[in-house]
Design a protein around this motif. Structure first.
Motif, PDB file in Angstrom:
ATOM      1  N   ARG A   1       9.912 -11.768 -10.246  1.00 13.42           N
ATOM      2  CA  ARG A   1      10.294 -12.690 -11.310  1.00 13.42           C
ATOM      3  C   ARG A   1      11.148 -13.844 -10.795  1.00 13.42           C
ATOM      4  N   GLU A   2      12.035 -13.566  -9.855  1.00 12.95           N
ATOM      5  CA  GLU A   2      12.881 -14.627  -9.311  1.00 12.95           C
ATOM      6  C   GLU A   2      12.074 -15.645  -8.521  1.00 12.95           C
ATOM      7  N   GLN A   3      11.091 -15.176  -7.775  1.00 12.03           N
ATOM      8  CA  GLN A   3      10.351 -16.045  -6.868  1.00 12.03           C
ATOM      9  C   GLN A   3       8.969 -16.426  -7.392  1.00 12.03           C
ATOM     10  N   GLY A   4       8.617 -15.950  -8.590  1.00 10.05           N
ATOM     11  CA  GLY A   4       7.287 -16.233  -9.099  1.00 10.05           C
ATOM     12  C   GLY A   4       6.200 -15.630  -8.229  1.00 10.05           C
ATOM     13  N   MET A   5       6.477 -14.464  -7.643  1.00 10.33           N
ATOM     14  CA  MET A   5       5.592 -13.826  -6.690  1.00 10.33           C
ATOM     15  C   MET A   5       4.646 -12.854  -7.400  1.00 10.33           C
ATOM     16  N   ILE A   6       3.400 -12.847  -6.993  1.00 11.85           N
ATOM     17  CA  ILE A   6       2.430 -11.872  -7.484  1.00 11.85           C
ATOM     18  C   ILE A   6       2.510 -10.637  -6.590  1.00 11.85           C
ATOM     19  N   VAL A   7       2.669  -9.467  -7.187  1.00 11.44           N
ATOM     20  CA  VAL A   7       2.725  -8.221  -6.430  1.00 11.44           C
ATOM     21  C   VAL A   7       1.562  -7.340  -6.866  1.00 11.44           C
TER      22      VAL A   7
ATOM     23  N   ASP B   1       0.846  -1.192   0.000  1.00  4.67           N
ATOM     24  CA  ASP B   1       0.000   0.000   0.000  1.00  4.67           C
ATOM     25  C   ASP B   1       0.883   1.244   0.000  1.00  4.67           C
ATOM     26  N   GLU B   2       0.997   1.879  -1.150  1.00  2.00           N
ATOM     27  CA  GLU B   2       1.822   3.070  -1.341  1.00  2.00           C
ATOM     28  C   GLU B   2       3.250   2.853  -0.819  1.00  2.00           C
ATOM     29  N   PRO B   3       3.982   1.888  -1.370  1.00  2.00           N
ATOM     30  CA  PRO B   3       5.291   1.537  -0.821  1.00  2.00           C
ATOM     31  C   PRO B   3       6.379   2.574  -1.032  1.00  2.00           C
ATOM     32  N   ILE B   4       6.150   3.582  -1.891  1.00  2.00           N
ATOM     33  CA  ILE B   4       7.208   4.555  -2.180  1.00  2.00           C
ATOM     34  C   ILE B   4       6.775   5.990  -1.870  1.00  2.00           C
ATOM     35  N   SER B   5       5.664   6.158  -1.167  1.00  2.00           N
ATOM     36  CA  SER B   5       5.110   7.499  -0.989  1.00  2.00           C
ATOM     37  C   SER B   5       6.018   8.423  -0.191  1.00  2.00           C
ATOM     38  N   ALA B   6       6.819   7.877   0.736  1.00  2.00           N
ATOM     39  CA  ALA B   6       7.675   8.714   1.585  1.00  2.00           C
ATOM     40  C   ALA B   6       9.137   8.676   1.170  1.00  2.00           C
ATOM     41  N   LEU B   7       9.431   8.106  -0.003  1.00  2.00           N
ATOM     42  CA  LEU B   7      10.815   7.902  -0.415  1.00  2.00           C
ATOM     43  C   LEU B   7      11.263   8.953  -1.424  1.00  2.00           C
ATOM     44  N   ASP B   8      12.569   9.247  -1.412  1.00  2.00           N
ATOM     45  CA  ASP B   8      13.119  10.121  -2.439  1.00  2.00           C
ATOM     46  C   ASP B   8      13.251   9.334  -3.742  1.00  2.00           C
ATOM     47  N   LEU B   9      13.620  10.035  -4.807  1.00  2.00           N
ATOM     48  CA  LEU B   9      13.629   9.422  -6.138  1.00  2.00           C
ATOM     49  C   LEU B   9      14.548   8.207  -6.206  1.00  2.00           C
ATOM     50  N   HIS B  10      15.725   8.286  -5.579  1.00  2.00           N
ATOM     51  CA  HIS B  10      16.661   7.158  -5.615  1.00  2.00           C
ATOM     52  C   HIS B  10      16.022   5.907  -5.031  1.00  2.00           C
ATOM     53  N   TYR B  11      15.434   6.050  -3.856  1.00  2.00           N
ATOM     54  CA  TYR B  11      14.856   4.869  -3.200  1.00  2.00           C
ATOM     55  C   TYR B  11      13.549   4.438  -3.852  1.00  2.00           C
ATOM     56  N   GLN B  12      12.824   5.359  -4.462  1.00  2.00           N
ATOM     57  CA  GLN B  12      11.649   4.938  -5.237  1.00  2.00           C
ATOM     58  C   GLN B  12      12.058   3.956  -6.323  1.00  2.00           C
ATOM     59  N   LEU B  13      13.088   4.322  -7.083  1.00  2.00           N
ATOM     60  CA  LEU B  13      13.536   3.450  -8.167  1.00  2.00           C
ATOM     61  C   LEU B  13      14.153   2.174  -7.621  1.00  2.00           C
ATOM     62  N   ARG B  14      14.874   2.272  -6.521  1.00  2.00           N
ATOM     63  CA  ARG B  14      15.486   1.083  -5.922  1.00  2.00           C
ATOM     64  C   ARG B  14      14.416   0.083  -5.495  1.00  2.00           C
ATOM     65  N   VAL B  15      13.365   0.572  -4.857  1.00  2.00           N
ATOM     66  CA  VAL B  15      12.288  -0.306  -4.406  1.00  2.00           C
ATOM     67  C   VAL B  15      11.570  -0.933  -5.590  1.00  2.00           C
ATOM     68  N   MET B  16      11.277  -0.143  -6.611  1.00  2.00           N
ATOM     69  CA  MET B  16      10.563  -0.690  -7.757  1.00  2.00           C
ATOM     70  C   MET B  16      11.410  -1.738  -8.482  1.00  2.00           C
ATOM     71  N   GLN B  17      12.712  -1.495  -8.609  1.00  2.00           N
ATOM     72  CA  GLN B  17      13.599  -2.485  -9.222  1.00  2.00           C
ATOM     73  C   GLN B  17      13.626  -3.768  -8.405  1.00  2.00           C
ATOM     74  N   LEU B  18      13.744  -3.636  -7.078  1.00  2.00           N
ATOM     75  CA  LEU B  18      13.817  -4.807  -6.202  1.00  2.00           C
ATOM     76  C   LEU B  18      12.536  -5.615  -6.257  1.00  2.00           C
ATOM     77  N   VAL B  19      11.401  -4.945  -6.162  1.00  2.00           N
ATOM     78  CA  VAL B  19      10.120  -5.651  -6.178  1.00  2.00           C
ATOM     79  C   VAL B  19       9.932  -6.390  -7.497  1.00  2.00           C
ATOM     80  N   ASN B  20      10.259  -5.731  -8.609  1.00  2.00           N
ATOM     81  CA  ASN B  20      10.121  -6.398  -9.905  1.00  2.00           C
ATOM     82  C   ASN B  20      11.057  -7.595 -10.031  1.00  2.00           C
ATOM     83  N   ARG B  21      12.287  -7.446  -9.567  1.00  2.00           N
ATOM     84  CA  ARG B  21      13.246  -8.555  -9.666  1.00  2.00           C
ATOM     85  C   ARG B  21      12.797  -9.745  -8.814  1.00  2.00           C
ATOM     86  N   LEU B  22      12.372  -9.485  -7.583  1.00  2.00           N
ATOM     87  CA  LEU B  22      11.945 -10.578  -6.711  1.00  2.00           C
ATOM     88  C   LEU B  22      10.671 -11.238  -7.230  1.00  2.00           C
TER      89      LEU B  22
END
Length: 229
Positions: free
Chosen positions: A157-163, A134-155
């Motif tokens: 695909r790696e784990q077959g997880m639905i996000v 629920d709004e996982p990047i709302s309080a983050l600066d641009l660097h961490y917004q992109l870091r979180v989105m990259q991590l979530v997308n990678r995991l």
């Protein structure tokens, strides 16, 4: 990776909470051939992890203790791991989220953005089948917004997880989502791949703004012209 977008009070958070079993719902919520609606919360928690917008206040735990506690409480596998395995899993997730330097910091001493990252680590360490953010990047600066989105997308695909996540930034939703569901007044206004879900009609009908949607090699570009009355 599915993003829920829409104006304030469109029903995004209640939908996430309904999937998690934390909000009353009618109808059917299915994961493959399993019906989640009516499933005991303990059984649903083996499949679904929900990350709220913020952690509870005044929690007297360090970031590391909070992540270990989340893993230990996981019905799926936490109770089967030895202490050294719990520590290793927790430290790995904390490092991947980018807050290794905060591992021993108390949760009640973190900034809003740091607390959001700690909450994400607590959710990811459980390796759920379905992760609700629920709004996982709302309080983050641009660097961490992109870091979180990259991590979530990678995991995912790696784990077959639905996000399934609630986002307000349409450009980020368009770039990082496989599918977008647009909600308005509790109803689905659009649903599909980003180019099909974020259109000039949706901008006008759902967000009451006039704008253009252009597609290039980097994804969708939104050009907002004016507010509609």
């Amino acid at each position: 990776v599915v993003s829920l977008i829409g104006p304030t009070a469109a029903g995004k958070t209640p939908l996430l909470r309904a999937i998690a079993g934390l909000h009353p719902a009618d109808g059917s919520i299915r994961l493959g051939d399993r019906e989640l609606l009516g499933m005991p919360l303990a059984d649903r928690a083996r499949l679904v992890t929900y990350m709220p917008q913020s952690l509870p206040q005044r929690v007297a735990l360090s970031v590391l203790e909070g992540v270990i506690g989340a893993l230990r409480a996981s019905p799926a596998e936490g109770s089967m791991l030895a202490d050294d395995e719990l520590l290793e899993r927790a430290l790995d997730v904390i490092e991947r989220v980018g807050i290794a330097q905060l591992a021993m910091t108390g949760l009640d001493h973190l900034s809003g953005g740091q607390r959001q990252l700690a909450s994400l680590a607590q959710a990811l360490v459980r390796k759920p089948r379905v992760l609700l953010l629920d709004e996982p990047i709302s309080a983050l600066d641009l660097h961490y917004q992109l870091r979180v989105m990259q991590l979530v997308n990678r995991l995912a695909r790696e784990q077959g997880m639905i996000v399934v996540m609630v986002l307000h930034d349409l450009a980020i939703a368009a770039r990082w989502s496989d599918r977008i569901v647009v909600l308005k007044d509790g109803q689905v206004a659009a649903d599909g791949p980003p180019p099909d879900a974020i259109t000039e009609r949706v901008l006008a009908d759902v967000y009451r703004v006039r704008g253009r949607v252009e597609q290039d090699s980097s994804g969708l570009r939104l050009l907002i012209d004016d507010i509609l009355s």
